[in-house]
Enzyme design. Structure first.
Site, short mmCIF file in Angstrom:
data_model
loop_
_atom_site.label_atom_id
_atom_site.label_comp_id
_atom_site.label_asym_id
_atom_site.label_seq_id
_atom_site.Cartn_x
_atom_site.Cartn_y
_atom_site.Cartn_z
N HIS A 229 47.58 49.63 64.43
CA HIS A 229 47.82 49.74 65.88
C HIS A 229 46.62 50.40 66.56
CE1 HIS A 229 49.80 50.35 69.71
NE2 HIS A 229 49.59 51.65 69.62
N GLU B 4 57.21 49.78 72.33
CA GLU B 4 56.48 50.13 71.11
C GLU B 4 57.49 50.36 70.00
OE1 GLU B 4 53.85 53.46 71.99
OE2 GLU B 4 52.31 52.08 72.74
N GLU C 141 58.69 51.91 66.78
CA GLU C 141 58.34 53.11 66.03
C GLU C 141 59.55 53.57 65.21
OE1 GLU C 141 56.47 56.16 68.34
OE2 GLU C 141 55.53 54.74 69.74
N ARG D 175 51.75 49.92 80.85
CA ARG D 175 50.34 49.86 80.44
C ARG D 175 49.37 50.03 81.61
NH1 ARG D 175 51.01 51.14 75.31
NH2 ARG D 175 52.22 49.60 74.16
N GLN E 14 49.30 53.63 82.40
CA GLN E 14 48.63 54.32 81.29
C GLN E 14 47.11 54.19 81.38
OE1 GLN E 14 50.04 52.86 77.49
NE2 GLN E 14 48.77 54.27 76.29
N LYS F 205 54.75 56.93 80.00
CA LYS F 205 55.67 56.89 78.87
C LYS F 205 56.89 57.80 79.04
CE LYS F 205 52.18 55.55 75.52
NZ LYS F 205 52.87 54.63 74.60
N THR G 180 62.60 56.73 76.61
CA THR G 180 62.36 56.45 75.20
C THR G 180 63.73 56.18 74.59
OG1 THR G 180 60.51 58.00 75.16
CG2 THR G 180 61.42 57.34 73.02
N GLU H 130 49.51 44.29 72.03
CA GLU H 130 48.78 43.67 70.93
C GLU H 130 49.13 42.19 70.78
OE1 GLU H 130 50.40 47.24 68.75
OE2 GLU H 130 48.83 46.63 67.36
CA CA Z 1 54.02 55.53 71.14
#
Ligand code: CA
Length: 446
Positions: free
Chosen positions: A147, A212, A214, A250, A253, A266, A270, A387
């Protein structure tokens, strides 16, 4: 303990019939912990998932089925979050797991006790899940080298990885207050962005909303302020693992992240899966950490596991799916966007704990450490749209004819985690799901 015991025996079956279904995430070998509630006025209570049912630990303890260290653990499950249990440590967790396994397996005394199931269990479909713990602090790492390389290459094609990456686990302090359980709607955030062709920044709904994929690690017993945790002790400070979606704007960010890192891009939400799969349940799925390529530096001594240490990686496959509002209307199933694996992380959970505390920073029960986006070496194994669509430049085609560079309102992102290995019972994590709600003010982001 780092080797499987009787609780991992793949031949074990439960008297809870749905736990023996080959497709369940929650066979008797799993026994994940969470907090469930009957309605909005219910403060919530601690449960363990078994098949399509949930065992109330308060009810089980009240029935007098727990003993010794298991009874102590059960007593610490009387509240509406896991923090009391987390503070106790592995010895108590293990005793509780062993006793739960014995109670729930085929042929147990509990199985033959009239009316017991109705007194200690509820149907998972009839309850909603809350956050498993009161999360005091949340840290998000950047532990996937694939990543970090993929993202770095967008900004520095010739030199994607910064010189510190292979030496120091990179992370930032995230926002604990906006962590939500799976199923909570995620409102499209507004923020300040600086379009490339504009002279000055603008404010409005993000046009580049991303997910994302995770994993999250729940801290068990804390560490004292000023006292680093040695790498050999690090895992005794971890209770278990959940799935985590670090939603990211994004465009916000890109404009805000220098020089101090992500902030409002962010902190708006979450999402975590509500069931915490314990490190004990994961024992059959531990693997050596991914090999460092030749020429990479060895970890510094404080990040080097002692000789003979147990395998530090986790073989945990994470699948991400997307379903748009139109796909739901037309009855199209969700499409899979990626499948990656936590075994590919460059830094192990133990290294994250040890590095986090290496300056004396204390951890507390219920703190959450996230891995960072987990991406693998192939295009179908990248854990973010950033990505996958190369910053939106190569949009995905959906079966409805829609395309996606980033997320649209109504899109639902679902992550699922699975551990599978020859000779072990497959276990799962349940869902980590979130659907995008329109920005305040009716903006659509486009
Ligand atoms: Ca993250």
């Amino acid at each position: 303990m780092s080797t499987p015991d009787a609780t991992h025996d793949p031949a074990l079956r439960s008297w809870v019939a749905s736990a023996n279904d080959a497709a369940t995430d929650f066979p008797i070998q799993n026994l994940p912990f969470g907090v469930f509630a009957h309605d909005a006025n219910d403060a919530g209570r601690i449960g363990v998932a078994i098949g399509d049912r949930v065992v109330s630990l308060r009810a089980l303890h009240a029935e007098g089925w727990l003993s010794g260290d298991g009874e102590v653990a059960g007593r610490h499950c009387a509240g509406s979050d896991l923090n009391g249990l987390l503070a106790l440590g592995p010895r108590y967790w293990r005793a509780l797991r062993t006793q739960l396994s014995e109670l729930l397996r085929d042929g147990s005394t509990a199985a033959r006790t009239p009316g017991l199931a109705d007194r200690i269990m509820v149907n998972a479909a009839e309850v909603s899940m809350r956050l498993p713990a009161a999360i005091g602090d949340y840290t998000d790492f950047y532990a996937s080298i694939q990543h970090a390389t993929n993202v770095g290459a967008m900004f520095r094609p010739d030199n994607p990885l910064l010189p510190n990456y292979k030496w120091v686990p990179i992370g930032y302090h995230g926002r604990a207050s906006s962590i939500v359980p799976s199923g909570t709607a995620v409102r499209r955030p507004s923020g300040q962005t600086k379009p490339a062709d504009a002279a000055t920044p603008v404010v409005g709904p993000t046009k580049a909303l991303d997910y994302e994929a995770e994993i999250g690690l729940f801290v068990g017993p804390g560490s004292a302020l000023g006292d680093p945790v040695a790498i050999g002790d690090a895992e005794s400070h971890l209770f278990g693992v959940c799935l985590l979606n670090d939603w990211s704007a994004r465009d916000v960010q890109t404009w805000e992240y220098q020089p101090l890192g992500p902030f409002l891009s962010k902190s708006f939400a979450t999402t975590i899966s509500p069931w915490v799969v314990t490190l004990d349940a994961l024992i059959p799925f531990r693997v050596p950490p991914s090999d460092r390529p030749p020429g990479d530096p060895r970890p510094l001594p404080y990040l080097t596991p002692p000789p003979g240490a147990a395998a530090g990686g986790i073989d945990l496959s994470i699948e991400v799916t997307l379903r748009s509002a139109l796909m739901r209307d037309r009855g199209n199933p969700a499409v899979r966007l990626s499948r990656s694996n936590a075994r590919d992380l460059y830094w192990t959970p133990a290294q994250l704990v040890t590095h986090h505390t290496s300056n004396g920073c204390n951890l507390r029960p219920g703190d959450l450490l996230a891995s960072g986006t987990i991406s693998g070496p192939t295009r179908d194994a990248v854990g973010s749209l950033l990505e996958l669509t190369r910053r939106g430049a190569e949009p995905l085609a959906l079966p409805t004819g829609e395309t996606r560079g980033f997320l649209e309102d109504g899109d639902e992102v679902v992550m699922r985690g699975t551990c599978e290995r020859q000779g072990a019972m497959r276990i799962g994590f349940g869902e980590c799901a979130g659907r995008i709600a329109p920005a305040h003010g009716g903006g659509t982001g486009r």
